[in-house]
Design an enzyme around this catalytic site. Structure first.
Site, short mmCIF file in Angstrom:
data_model
loop_
_atom_site.label_atom_id
_atom_site.label_comp_id
_atom_site.label_asym_id
_atom_site.label_seq_id
_atom_site.Cartn_x
_atom_site.Cartn_y
_atom_site.Cartn_z
N LYS A 18 -2.77 -1.17 15.55
CA LYS A 18 -2.35 -0.37 16.78
C LYS A 18 -3.52 -0.69 17.90
CE LYS A 18 1.18 2.61 14.80
NZ LYS A 18 1.15 2.81 13.28
N GLU B 131 0.68 -1.32 -0.13
CA GLU B 131 -0.11 -0.14 -0.11
C GLU B 131 0.80 1.18 0.12
OE1 GLU B 131 -1.56 1.89 3.29
OE2 GLU B 131 -1.22 0.08 4.68
N1 PSU Z 1 -2.52 1.97 10.64
C1 PSU Z 1 -1.14 2.09 10.88
N2 PSU Z 1 -0.44 2.48 9.79
C2 PSU Z 1 -1.01 3.14 8.78
C3 PSU Z 1 -2.41 3.04 8.83
C4 PSU Z 1 -3.02 2.33 9.65
O1 PSU Z 1 -0.52 1.61 12.01
O2 PSU Z 1 -0.29 3.63 7.99
C5 PSU Z 1 -2.91 3.39 7.33
C6 PSU Z 1 -3.34 2.11 6.52
O3 PSU Z 1 -3.32 2.72 4.94
C7 PSU Z 1 -4.73 1.86 6.79
C8 PSU Z 1 -5.40 3.17 6.86
O4 PSU Z 1 -5.41 1.29 5.47
O5 PSU Z 1 -4.51 4.04 7.59
C9 PSU Z 1 -6.64 3.06 7.82
O6 PSU Z 1 -7.11 4.64 7.90
P1 PSU Z 1 -8.76 4.50 8.44
O7 PSU Z 1 -8.54 4.02 9.79
O8 PSU Z 1 -9.14 5.99 8.10
O9 PSU Z 1 -9.62 3.73 7.85
#
Ligand code: PSU
Ligand code: MN
Length: 308
Positions: A159, A25
């Site tokens: 996390k 990604e």
């Molecule tokens: N969690 C992490 N590092 C990240 C992300 C999440 O520890 O870089 C990024 C990933 O791309 C994940 C996105 O798909 O954040 C999720 O965002 P949201 O919670 O807005 O769906």
């Protein structure tokens, strides 16, 4: 190939030769890590995947196409985050329609990988059910994508900014297997044990590949989580990181951060509050995931070949 996809020469060749391919990604590059470590890590991760005999396909959106496999120049552009959109499922049509630059989340990368026929995807951590979701309704689109798109996501869990118990419940409800790679415990990104068990422990790439191949053969719509804990030597002390996460969460609430800004806000604050220590851990776990993901992709590839 779908007309929205633009494959790099390396990916075109890998597909023609039938080599194992691993999707990566780009939100982690644009919005998950600071420059220049983001671009350096992206390159190192690609190199590790090649060393394991697979081909890395980093995915992002440029000029109305989904690029599968990026040039060095494209990685650099993503690394200077400012005008790069964070693209999840909801955002993908809009960013493609306008021709903007977009970094794909786990959800959008799964969509692109599936369109390209790639079955294994490596990242750091997935999004999940946020703490307080019972009032905020903040549940990452990553989880719904895992429920409906057949791509396996190799990650270090999620996390503890999230409610990991609710995240696992959500995955269970939606039929997404959570595999612990060489562990019985669901990892919490910076630490090896979230306090929750995984559904299934598997200790070899071949074992993971077998489960994935059977899942495919049953025609399930969804994917799988392959949870690979951060190496012991790189893991952080639970108490220290938990206190910092609490503080970052408090600041997000206080500042009224909502929607797609929540996760990047928390990631950046954690990096600042740990004085960069979390970034070191983050880089280590992503690299570890790259090695395991490449091995799983190679094993899956070998199995699908032998059953053809
Ligand atoms: N969690 C992490 N590092 C990240 C992300 C999440 O520890 O870089 C990024 C990933 O791309 C994940 C996105 O798909 O954040 C999720 O965002 P949201 O919670 O807005 O769906
Ligand atoms: Mn959200």
């Amino acid at each position: 190939m779908h007309p929205a996809l633009q494959l790099s020469p390396e990916i075109t060749a890998a597909m023609a030769q039938g080599s194992p391919i691993v999707a990566l990604e780009s939100t982690i590059i644009a919005h998950g890590m600071p420059y220049p470590q983001n671009v350096e890590t992206a390159r190192e991760v690609e190199a590790l995947i090649r060393r394991e005999g697979a081909v890395p396909a980093t995915i992002a959106v440029f000029a109305g196409r989904i690029h599968v496999g990026l040039t060095g120049d494209e990685l650099e552009q993503l690394g200077h985050a400012k005008q790069v959109a964070k693209v999840s499922r909801r955002d993908l049509p809009q960013v493609l329609a306008t021709g903007a630059i977009g970094a794909t989340t786990v959800a959008a990368t799964m969509i692109a990988a599936h369109l390209a026929g790639i079955q294994v995807f490596v990242t750091g951590g997935i999004g999940g059910v946020h703490r307080g979701a019972e009032t905020s309704f903040d549940i990452s689109a990553d989880l719904l994508e895992l429920a409906q798109t057949p791509v396996a996501v190799v990650c270090a869990g999620a996390k503890a900014i999230l409610d990991l118990g609710l995240t696992l419940e959500f995955l269970e409800t939606h039929g997404v297997p959570v595999i612990g790679y060489q562990t019985d415990r669901f990892p919490a990104f910076f630490t090896r044990d979230s306090g929750f068990p995984v559904d299934f422990r598997i200790d070899t790439p071949e074992g993971v590949a077998k489960l994935l191949a059977v899942q495919r053969s049953l025609g399930y719509a969804g994917g799988a989580v392959v949870a690979n804990p951060i190496p012991e030597a790189d893991a952080m002390a639970k108490d220290a990181i938990d206190a910092i996460i609490e503080r970052a969460l408090g600041e997000a609430t206080q500042q009224g951060v909502t929607g797609k800004r929540v996760t990047p806000f928390l990631l950046e604050r954690i990096q600042q509050l740990t004085g960069g220590r979390s970034l070191v851990a983050n880089i280590a776990l992503v690299k570890h995931n790259a090695v395991v993901g490449a091995q799983v992709a190679a094993a899956l590839h070998a199995q699908l070949r032998s059953t053809k």
